[in-house]
Scaffold this motif. Structure first.
Motif, PDB file in Angstrom:
ATOM      1  N   HIS A  46       0.872  -1.169   0.000  1.00  0.00           N
ATOM      2  CA  HIS A  46       0.000   0.000   0.000  1.00  0.00           C
ATOM      3  C   HIS A  46       0.912   1.223   0.000  1.00  0.00           C
ATOM      4  N   ILE A  47       1.360   1.607  -1.200  1.00  0.00           N
ATOM      5  CA  ILE A  47       2.393   2.635  -1.262  1.00  0.00           C
ATOM      6  C   ILE A  47       1.861   4.009  -1.655  1.00  0.00           C
ATOM      7  N   GLY A  48       0.579   4.197  -1.520  1.00  0.00           N
ATOM      8  CA  GLY A  48       0.026   5.531  -1.687  1.00  0.00           C
ATOM      9  C   GLY A  48      -0.462   5.856  -3.083  1.00  0.00           C
ATOM     10  N   PHE A  49      -0.724   7.121  -3.253  1.00  0.00           N
ATOM     11  CA  PHE A  49      -1.315   7.655  -4.473  1.00  0.00           C
ATOM     12  C   PHE A  49      -0.391   7.457  -5.670  1.00  0.00           C
ATOM     13  N   HIS A  99      -1.965   0.222 -10.169  1.00  0.00           N
ATOM     14  CA  HIS A  99      -1.892  -0.853  -9.170  1.00  0.00           C
ATOM     15  C   HIS A  99      -1.098  -2.055  -9.679  1.00  0.00           C
ATOM     16  N   ASP A 100      -0.488  -1.941 -10.828  1.00  0.00           N
ATOM     17  CA  ASP A 100       0.229  -3.060 -11.437  1.00  0.00           C
ATOM     18  C   ASP A 100       1.741  -2.928 -11.248  1.00  0.00           C
ATOM     19  N   ALA A 101       2.413  -4.066 -11.228  1.00  0.00           N
ATOM     20  CA  ALA A 101       3.876  -4.119 -11.308  1.00  0.00           C
ATOM     21  C   ALA A 101       4.199  -4.574 -12.726  1.00  0.00           C
ATOM     22  N   ILE A 131       2.173  -7.946 -13.540  1.00  0.00           N
ATOM     23  CA  ILE A 131       1.341  -8.511 -12.480  1.00  0.00           C
ATOM     24  C   ILE A 131       0.245  -7.485 -12.212  1.00  0.00           C
ATOM     25  N   TYR A 132      -0.976  -7.855 -12.517  1.00  0.00           N
ATOM     26  CA  TYR A 132      -2.104  -6.950 -12.321  1.00  0.00           C
ATOM     27  C   TYR A 132      -2.502  -6.906 -10.846  1.00  0.00           C
TER      28      TYR A 132
END
Length: 122
Positions: free
Chosen positions: A47-50, A101-103, A117-118
């Protein structure tokens, strides 16, 4: 226009853009990189923010082989320590980046997506 691939960047023609060793997705079977279990036990790390979209566009679900706009894989979006998230290290021209939200693993010379990675972050 949004939704279209950008033209290949000038760096796409350099020798660094095409590594001798292509990305292998077999890492997903390696228990060392069980990011899903790691995320379940360390929720706050993911959960790394906006997320600031450089163009102000809405989320677009990219796929493998798609080419991203360079603004999306600039160094400010890099995941500098993939192991922190239990991702395999990126080598050669590849870098893990955050996209909404993806890597996403992207070739920083061509902009082409090698792995994704979705819903990795929230």
């Amino acid at each position: 226009m949004f939704g279209t691939e950008p033209p290949a960047p000038s760096t796409a023609n350099t020798r660094h853009a095409h590594p001798n060793r292509h990305w292998n997705t077999d890492w997903r079977r390696d228990h060392r990189y069980d990011w899903n279990d790691w995320r379940r036990r360390h929720r706050s790390r993911f959960h790394i923010g906006f997320y600031y979209d450089p163009f102000g566009w809405d989320y677009f679900r990219y796929g493998l082989g798609w080419r991203m706009w360079p603004s999306y894989y600039g160094s400010s979006f890099w995941l500098n320590d993939p192991w922190y998230y239990r991702l395999p290290p990126a080598y050669g021209p590849y870098r893990w980046v955050r996209y909404h939200h993806d890597a996403v693993l992207v070739n920083i010379y061509t902009g082409q997506i090698a792995d994704i990675i979705y819903n990795f972050f929230w």
